[in-house]
Scaffold this active site. Sequence first.
Site, PDB file in Angstrom:
ATOM      1  N   TYR A 237      19.652   6.909   8.954  1.00  0.00           N
ATOM      2  CA  TYR A 237      19.830   8.270   8.433  1.00  0.00           C
ATOM      3  C   TYR A 237      18.379   9.083   8.597  1.00  0.00           C
ATOM      4  CZ  TYR A 237      24.709   8.481   7.380  1.00  0.00           C
ATOM      5  OH  TYR A 237      26.169   8.247   7.481  1.00  0.00           O
TER       6      TYR A 237
ATOM      7  N   THR B 121      16.930   5.539   4.456  1.00  0.00           N
ATOM      8  CA  THR B 121      15.876   5.764   5.196  1.00  0.00           C
ATOM      9  C   THR B 121      16.014   4.630   6.398  1.00  0.00           C
ATOM     10  OG1 THR B 121      15.100   3.516   4.022  1.00  0.00           O
ATOM     11  CG2 THR B 121      14.619   5.478   3.070  1.00  0.00           C
TER      12      THR B 121
ATOM     13  N   ASN C 129      28.776   5.561   4.790  1.00  0.00           N
ATOM     14  CA  ASN C 129      28.912   6.865   5.271  1.00  0.00           C
ATOM     15  C   ASN C 129      30.168   7.714   5.008  1.00  0.00           C
ATOM     16  OD1 ASN C 129      31.258   6.030   6.668  1.00  0.00           O
ATOM     17  ND2 ASN C 129      29.775   4.828   8.028  1.00  0.00           N
TER      18      ASN C 129
ATOM     19  N   ASP D 111      25.254  -1.389   4.972  1.00  0.00           N
ATOM     20  CA  ASP D 111      26.693  -1.135   5.246  1.00  0.00           C
ATOM     21  C   ASP D 111      27.383  -2.229   5.824  1.00  0.00           C
ATOM     22  OD1 ASP D 111      29.131   0.140   4.514  1.00  0.00           O
ATOM     23  OD2 ASP D 111      29.124   1.702   5.765  1.00  0.00           O
TER      24      ASP D 111
ATOM     25  N   ILE E 189      20.103  -7.379   0.254  1.00  0.00           N
ATOM     26  CA  ILE E 189      20.896  -7.266  -0.885  1.00  0.00           C
ATOM     27  C   ILE E 189      22.220  -7.866  -1.466  1.00  0.00           C
ATOM     28  CG2 ILE E 189      22.436  -5.204   0.242  1.00  0.00           C
ATOM     29  CD1 ILE E 189      21.314  -3.404  -2.367  1.00  0.00           C
TER      30      ILE E 189
HETATM   31  P1  ADP Z   1      21.175   4.671   6.045  1.00  0.00           P
HETATM   32  O1  ADP Z   1      22.104   5.221   6.986  1.00  0.00           O
HETATM   33  O2  ADP Z   1      21.879   5.590   4.531  1.00  0.00           O
HETATM   34  O3  ADP Z   1      20.016   5.265   6.487  1.00  0.00           O
HETATM   35  P2  ADP Z   1      20.826   1.807   6.607  1.00  0.00           P
HETATM   36  O4  ADP Z   1      21.816   0.921   6.425  1.00  0.00           O
HETATM   37  O5  ADP Z   1      20.749   2.401   8.243  1.00  0.00           O
HETATM   38  O6  ADP Z   1      21.470   3.283   5.829  1.00  0.00           O
HETATM   39  O7  ADP Z   1      19.258   1.786   6.013  1.00  0.00           O
HETATM   40  C1  ADP Z   1      19.312   1.972   4.596  1.00  0.00           C
HETATM   41  C2  ADP Z   1      18.218   0.817   4.112  1.00  0.00           C
HETATM   42  O8  ADP Z   1      18.599  -0.398   3.924  1.00  0.00           O
HETATM   43  C3  ADP Z   1      17.037   0.544   5.564  1.00  0.00           C
HETATM   44  O9  ADP Z   1      15.615   0.584   4.454  1.00  0.00           O
HETATM   45  C4  ADP Z   1      17.248  -0.578   5.859  1.00  0.00           C
HETATM   46  O10 ADP Z   1      16.000  -1.153   6.537  1.00  0.00           O
HETATM   47  C5  ADP Z   1      17.796  -1.478   4.832  1.00  0.00           C
HETATM   48  N1  ADP Z   1      18.634  -2.584   4.798  1.00  0.00           N
HETATM   49  C6  ADP Z   1      19.324  -2.893   6.290  1.00  0.00           C
HETATM   50  N2  ADP Z   1      20.348  -3.986   5.965  1.00  0.00           N
HETATM   51  C7  ADP Z   1      19.901  -4.318   4.848  1.00  0.00           C
HETATM   52  C8  ADP Z   1      20.272  -5.353   3.836  1.00  0.00           C
HETATM   53  N3  ADP Z   1      21.051  -6.435   4.294  1.00  0.00           N
HETATM   54  N4  ADP Z   1      19.710  -5.518   2.477  1.00  0.00           N
HETATM   55  C9  ADP Z   1      18.999  -4.651   2.107  1.00  0.00           C
HETATM   56  N5  ADP Z   1      18.430  -3.604   2.854  1.00  0.00           N
HETATM   57  C10 ADP Z   1      19.137  -3.281   3.981  1.00  0.00           C
END
Ligand code: ADP
Length: 179
Positions: free
Chosen positions: A123, A120, A26, A36, A13
């Site tokens: 969390y 997803t 968070n 994040d 992203i």
């Molecule tokens: P949460 O704590 O809300 O679950 P996470 O960051 O652990 O947040 O995961 C949320 C989603 O973002 C997951 O589907 C994860 O695979 C995805 N994700 C992790 N890194 C990236 C990134 N750099 N770009 C897009 N999506 C990502």
Amino acid sequence: MNDKRIELVDGDITAINVDAIVNAANNLLLGGGGVDGAIHRAAGPGLLAECRTLGGCVTGDAKITKGYRLPARYVIHTVGPVWKGGGRGESELLASCYRKCFALAAAHKINSIAFPAISTGVYGFPKQTAAAIAIRETRAALRDDDGPARVIMLCFNRESREAYEAALRQDSRPAGPVL
Ligand code: ADP
């Protein structure tokens, strides 16, 4: 239906060239793991400095900052629920994240926005249920001529892509008469 304005994009992203990217943050809004951490690393220290002024964010709400070194002009930080089995209002809280993000997008005249699959990852929210909520709320935000011209759902892995594809196959229109 406005599904033509919803795109599924594979990848990271932080590289997407849109007006706003959404961060799955968070409550403290001071960075973390997963998406994040990736957003804070790519945006640079200016993002953390601005986040420190925001006083955190409650679950289900969203706050906006500038994008700093990101291609995106804005970051919308939203705090999804931790999955605790589904009986603690998790679905309503996740829906609220999407609604708050679209409300901020409207207030800042954001024409293109990219979402990660909020909640997803760490969390633990089930990907299929989360994708159905994301698509339902996006369709609601795009009703008539409302909402951004482009909404991108970032698919970081194959399960996320498949979950969104399944959610998009579910027709949002009420069932018509059987002819
Ligand atoms: P949460 O704590 O809300 O679950 P996470 O960051 O652990 O947040 O995961 C949320 C989603 O973002 C997951 O589907 C994860 O695979 C995805 N994700 C992790 N890194 C990236 C990134 N750099 N770009 C897009 N999506 C990502």
